[in-house]
Scaffold this active site. Structure first.
Site, PDB file in Angstrom:
ATOM      1  N   GLY A 169      36.886  45.688  28.664  1.00 13.25           N
ATOM      2  CA  GLY A 169      38.161  45.279  28.083  1.00 13.25           C
ATOM      3  C   GLY A 169      39.301  46.138  28.600  1.00 13.25           C
ATOM      4  N   TYR A 170      39.719  45.895  29.831  1.00  9.22           N
ATOM      5  CA  TYR A 170      40.835  46.639  30.422  1.00  9.22           C
ATOM      6  C   TYR A 170      42.099  45.757  30.475  1.00  9.22           C
ATOM      7  CZ  TYR A 170      38.480  50.882  32.262  1.00  9.22           C
ATOM      8  OH  TYR A 170      37.845  52.092  32.407  1.00  9.22           O
ATOM      9  N   GLU A 179      33.585  51.226  39.439  1.00 10.38           N
ATOM     10  CA  GLU A 179      33.656  49.764  39.524  1.00 10.38           C
ATOM     11  C   GLU A 179      33.990  49.333  40.951  1.00 10.38           C
ATOM     12  OE1 GLU A 179      36.707  47.925  37.139  1.00 10.38           O
ATOM     13  OE2 GLU A 179      36.003  45.920  37.637  1.00 10.38           O
TER      14      GLU A 179
END
Ligand SMILES: Cc1cc2nc3c(=O)[nH]c(=O)nc-3n(C[C@H](O)[C@H](O)[C@H](O)COP(=O)(O)OP(=O)(O)OC[C@H]3O[C@@H](n4cnc5c(N)ncnc54)[C@H](O)[C@@H]3O)c2cc1C
Length: 393
Positions: free
Chosen positions: A132-133, A248
């Protein structure tokens, strides 16, 4: 025989005995990948068994400590395991944002209680995590995020919206950036973990050009999150967020080589045939594929070198941006070539010949590679400024 050679022999023998034959075939597409989680439906008994056996040895996360569900392997042993898996064509048993993104964060910033609670369940593929960025007004400028977490004595109260949350509707928990102080930008952000089944969390899938819905809008309405689910310090989320992003980006950069276990050249040879000298019949594609495969091999060597340097503490934080940029470009080229090799059949959207458009859907999916995890333009800015030292970037 050296210790490493003994380890290699034992590893090869174990993989030969324990990797089911179906798990030595290349994955056929995104639907054929094992993501684990509470709601995951295994595609086959072989897929379930392979995850179970690898997790039992800690080999879904070979270098994590055994206490956290890992294999406790040294980096040299982990490299041997990877080489042997490649040589036998063994699939990666578990794909997981928990392994690639949250795990490194908890190992670096988590409390012992948080590590023991979450890492073993990540290693066994029991809990699937989402990220949830991004928010509607905070993508490249992530620090503008507005999702609020009110700080109470024993909990946070979260309100706001995330966007592009990959697989939010299929995930069990979320790692989430929230604003706990509105007076400072980066310095007002905290890093929270919570269960997606907490009252007040809802998701709305977003349908893409590929016909699939790999991500969602995610809404939080008075979501109560226990205080102990804060990672790091209150208002200390920004360095953690950046640490996770570097992992990531490396993951996205290296993703293509993991998913596409079958080489482009081999796929094209099967589709187009060979001339009497054993060369691809299509002259034009032959040279493009040769160039691609050389670049792919060079990229794999670069990845390996970067990982080694990072493990020795000699990595440069901006290298992950270069890897992410080049890996995304390489993956887009890979799927362009696979579409070109498949001819008209590869463009079929539905039908038996194309396996319901496996190739064309994957090709369309690659378009997002230069956006997810930070856009290519932003990565090039980072490379220009922090690696090349150019002015004004
Ligand atoms: C397939 C996919 C999966 C994703 N999964 C997730 C997920 O699970 N969780 C999550 O939180 N987010 C996820 N995202 C969101 C992703 O991180 C954002 O889309 C990305 O950071 C860009 O933000 P944005 O979409 O708001 O675009 P913007 O930031 O609005 O950018 C729009 C355009 O402006 C350019 N631009 C912006 N700033 C600059 C600058 N300083 N210099 C030069 N150009 C600039 C960009 O390059 C882009 O071309 C995903 C995205 C995709 C495509």
């Amino acid at each position: 025989m050296s210790d490493l050679e003994t380890f290699r022999k034992a590893t090869r023998a174990w993989l030969t005995d324990n990797c089911p034959p179906e798990m030595r075939e290349p994955v056929t597409g995104e639907d054929d990948i094992c993501w684990g989680g509470r709601r995951f439906q295994f595609q086959s008994e072989a897929q379930r068994l392979w995850l179970e056996r690898m997790a039992e040895r800690g080999w879904t996360v070979p270098t994590w400590p055994k206490a956290y569900g890992g294999g406790g392997l040294s980096k040299e042993e982990a490299a041997v395991l990877q080489q042997e898996m490649r040589a036998l064509g063994c699939r990666v048993p578990l794909f997981s944002f928990g392994i690639w993104m949250l795990g490194p964060v908890l190992l670096q910033y988590g409390t012992e209680e948080q590590r023991l609670e979450h890492l073993p369940r990540i290693a066994r593929g029991e809990i699937r995590w989402c990220q949830g960025y991004s928010e509607p007004n905070a993508g490249s400028d992530l620090a503008s995020l507005a999702t609020r977490a009110e700080v109470h004595e024993d909990h946070f109260l979260v309100n706001g919206q995330k966007i592009w949350t990959s697989y939010a509707d299929l995930s069990d928990w979320i790692f989430c950036l929230v604003r706990t102080d509105t007076t400072r930008k980066q310095g007002g952000i905290s890093f929270l973990l919570f269960d997606m089944e907490t009252p007040g969390v809802s998701t709305r899938p977003t349908r893409l050009i590929s016909g699939k819905s790999p991500f969602c809008e995610t809404f939080f309405e008075n979501v109560k999150v226990p205080r102990r689910n804060l990672v790091g310090e209150l208002q200390g989320g920004w360095p953690i967020a950046k640490y996770l992003l570097a992992h990531e980006r490396e993951m996205i950069g290296g993703f293509s080589s993991v998913v596409a276990a079958k080489s482009v050249g081999r796929t094209a040879a099967e589709a187009l045939g060979l001339d009497p000298q054993g060369r691809l019949l299509d002259l034009h594609l032959r040279s493009q594929i040769a160039r691609f495969e050389v670049d792919e091999a060079a990229f794999a060597a670069w990845m390996e070198m970067t990982t080694d340097r990072a493990r020795q503490g000699a990595g440069h934080p901006a290298v992950s941006s270069a890897l992410k940029f080049y890996g995304a470009e390489l993956n887009k080229r890979r799927w362009e070539l696979l579409v070109a090799s498949g001819g008209a059949d590869a463009l079929e959207w539905e039908g038996v010949r194309s396996g319901d458009g496996t190739v064309v859907r994957s090709w369309l999916r690659t378009k997002g590679n230069s956006i997810e995890g930070g856009t290519s333009e932003v990565q090039l800015n980072v490379v220009a400024k922090h690696l090349l030292g150019l002015p004004g970037a």
